[in-house]
Write a protein that holds these residues in place. Structure first.
Motif, PDB file in Angstrom:
ATOM      1  N   GLY A  13      -3.889   0.244  12.225  1.00 41.94           N
ATOM      2  CA  GLY A  13      -5.099   0.927  12.673  1.00 41.94           C
ATOM      3  C   GLY A  13      -5.673   1.820  11.584  1.00 41.94           C
ATOM      4  N   ILE A  14      -4.798   2.512  10.864  1.00 41.97           N
ATOM      5  CA  ILE A  14      -5.252   3.329   9.734  1.00 41.97           C
ATOM      6  C   ILE A  14      -5.937   2.452   8.693  1.00 41.97           C
ATOM      7  N   TYR A  15      -5.355   1.287   8.409  1.00 41.42           N
ATOM      8  CA  TYR A  15      -5.973   0.372   7.437  1.00 41.42           C
ATOM      9  C   TYR A  15      -7.351  -0.070   7.907  1.00 41.42           C
ATOM     10  N   ILE A  16      -7.462  -0.450   9.175  1.00 40.13           N
ATOM     11  CA  ILE A  16      -8.731  -0.974   9.686  1.00 40.13           C
ATOM     12  C   ILE A  16      -9.844   0.062   9.581  1.00 40.13           C
ATOM     13  N   PHE A  17      -9.544   1.306   9.916  1.00 41.73           N
ATOM     14  CA  PHE A  17     -10.596   2.314   9.982  1.00 41.73           C
ATOM     15  C   PHE A  17     -10.754   3.132   8.698  1.00 41.73           C
ATOM     16  N   ILE A  18      -9.675   3.291   7.934  1.00 41.96           N
ATOM     17  CA  ILE A  18      -9.762   4.124   6.730  1.00 41.96           C
ATOM     18  C   ILE A  18      -9.627   3.302   5.456  1.00 41.96           C
ATOM     19  N   GLY A  19      -8.910   2.174   5.554  1.00 39.56           N
ATOM     20  CA  GLY A  19      -8.681   1.356   4.380  1.00 39.56           C
ATOM     21  C   GLY A  19      -7.415   1.771   3.648  1.00 39.56           C
TER      22      GLY A  19
ATOM     23  N   PRO B 238      -5.699   3.728   0.095  1.00 40.95           N
ATOM     24  CA  PRO B 238      -6.089   4.853  -0.773  1.00 40.95           C
ATOM     25  C   PRO B 238      -6.959   4.413  -1.949  1.00 40.95           C
ATOM     26  N   GLN B 239      -6.640   3.255  -2.527  1.00 46.71           N
ATOM     27  CA  GLN B 239      -7.374   2.788  -3.697  1.00 46.71           C
ATOM     28  C   GLN B 239      -8.660   2.034  -3.338  1.00 46.71           C
ATOM     29  N   SER B 240      -8.828   1.660  -2.083  1.00 48.79           N
ATOM     30  CA  SER B 240     -10.049   0.948  -1.656  1.00 48.79           C
ATOM     31  C   SER B 240     -10.333   1.323  -0.205  1.00 48.79           C
ATOM     32  N   MET B 241     -10.950   2.463  -0.019  1.00 48.29           N
ATOM     33  CA  MET B 241     -11.167   2.985   1.320  1.00 48.29           C
ATOM     34  C   MET B 241     -12.303   2.248   2.014  1.00 48.29           C
ATOM     35  N   SER B 242     -12.276   2.271   3.332  1.00 42.25           N
ATOM     36  CA  SER B 242     -13.307   1.637   4.149  1.00 42.25           C
ATOM     37  C   SER B 242     -14.594   2.455   4.086  1.00 42.25           C
TER      38      SER B 242
ATOM     39  N   TYR C  49      -6.425  10.915   1.801  1.00 43.37           N
ATOM     40  CA  TYR C  49      -5.653   9.938   2.566  1.00 43.37           C
ATOM     41  C   TYR C  49      -4.421  10.602   3.176  1.00 43.37           C
ATOM     42  N   PHE C  50      -3.755  11.432   2.392  1.00 42.83           N
ATOM     43  CA  PHE C  50      -2.577  12.142   2.890  1.00 42.83           C
ATOM     44  C   PHE C  50      -2.966  13.060   4.051  1.00 42.83           C
TER      45      PHE C  50
ATOM     46  N   ILE D  23       3.531   6.961   4.683  1.00 38.26           N
ATOM     47  CA  ILE D  23       2.345   6.140   4.910  1.00 38.26           C
ATOM     48  C   ILE D  23       1.528   6.018   3.632  1.00 38.26           C
ATOM     49  N   LEU D  24       1.334   7.139   2.926  1.00 38.47           N
ATOM     50  CA  LEU D  24       0.571   7.118   1.676  1.00 38.47           C
ATOM     51  C   LEU D  24       1.224   6.191   0.655  1.00 38.47           C
ATOM     52  N   PHE D  25       2.530   6.286   0.512  1.00 38.09           N
ATOM     53  CA  PHE D  25       3.248   5.421  -0.433  1.00 38.09           C
ATOM     54  C   PHE D  25       3.135   3.962  -0.016  1.00 38.09           C
ATOM     55  N   PHE D  26       3.372   3.694   1.270  1.00 34.45           N
ATOM     56  CA  PHE D  26       3.351   2.307   1.743  1.00 34.45           C
ATOM     57  C   PHE D  26       1.966   1.696   1.576  1.00 34.45           C
ATOM     58  N   MET D  27       0.943   2.443   1.945  1.00 34.54           N
ATOM     59  CA  MET D  27      -0.411   1.904   1.886  1.00 34.54           C
ATOM     60  C   MET D  27      -0.905   1.720   0.453  1.00 34.54           C
ATOM     61  N   SER D  28      -0.439   2.555  -0.455  1.00 35.25           N
ATOM     62  CA  SER D  28      -0.892   2.443  -1.847  1.00 35.25           C
ATOM     63  C   SER D  28      -0.083   1.423  -2.647  1.00 35.25           C
ATOM     64  N   LYS D  29       1.180   1.208  -2.287  1.00 36.88           N
ATOM     65  CA  LYS D  29       2.049   0.355  -3.103  1.00 36.88           C
ATOM     66  C   LYS D  29       2.493  -0.942  -2.423  1.00 36.88           C
ATOM     67  N   CYS D  30       2.597  -0.953  -1.104  1.00 36.76           N
ATOM     68  CA  CYS D  30       3.247  -2.068  -0.416  1.00 36.76           C
ATOM     69  C   CYS D  30       2.323  -2.911   0.448  1.00 36.76           C
TER      70      CYS D  30
END
Length: 207
Positions: free
Chosen positions: A55-61, A63-67, A85-86, A138-145
């Motif tokens: 859900g965070i990805y869908i609405f915010i994107g 960290p390196q490519s935000m929605s 993002y944090f 979450i910040l680490f996972f979304m930016s790296k994984c």
């Protein structure tokens, strides 16, 4: 909203993160309390983690490519994107924990968890240290994984991906509903098994 990935890929990602959430909670239990357990589910998936992060990805994107929504907030607040993002993850996690904790207390009659013993807690259901920890993960996972895992998922042929994604969502949702019904009926946690880790050995207690 983000439309880079198809819905079936996101369904599989929900399952991946749900499994990682199960593992994460048990690592924390093993370190702090010396045991692991089923985390109130029958299967090793905590669907709340998967739905929250996707859900965070869908609405915010990412960290390196935000929605568009994320970029709008970024421009308004004029913060560095990783800092923003944090902060957003911190707020979302805190609100999510409070709402879920209050919901379970109101309708199930017991505390799903209790952070009262922790410093800087607000309500029993969230605290600054735990929210910082979750937001950092979450910040680490979304930016790296997130993107590399999605790239691997996208290698699956579309039809197979649809079958896998839909099946996983149905299985996790069914497990969630059955487990929560048991907790509602029994007015207690749904502990089915617990394994104590002692000096490298594992002793098992089943319920």
């Amino acid at each position: 909203m983000q439309f880079k990935y198809d819905v079936y890929s996101l369904m599989i990602m929900v399952a991946v993160i749900s499994f990682l959430g199960f593992v994460l909670e048990n690592i924390w239990l093993a370190i702090t309390k010396g045991y692991v357990d089923n985390r109130n589910m029958s299967l090793p998936f905590l669907i709340g983690y998967g739905l929250l992060v996707v859900g965070i990805y869908i609405f915010i994107g990412l960290p390196q490519s935000m929605s568009p929504i994320g970029n709008f907030i970024l421009k308004k607040l004029k913060l560095k994107r990783y800092v923003l993002y944090f902060i957003l993850a911190f707020i979302i996690v805190s609100i999510g924990e409070i709402l879920l904790g209050l919901f379970v207390k109101l309708f199930f009659g017991f505390d799903y968890w209790n952070y009262s013993r922790l410093p800087l807690h607000f309500t029993k259901y969230t605290s600054i240290p735990t929210s910082i920890g979750f937001a950092s993960i979450i910040l680490f996972f979304m930016s790296k994984c997130f993107a590399p895992i999605m790239d691997l998922i996208n290698l699956i042929p579309l039809l197979k991906k649809a079958v896998i994604g839909i099946s996983l969502i149905i299985i996790m949702a069914a497990d969630f509903m059955v487990s929560f019904f048991k907790m509602y009926k029994n007015r207690s946690l749904n502990i089915k098994w617990k394994r104590y880790i002692v000096k490298g050995d594992i002793s098992t207690a089943k319920y």
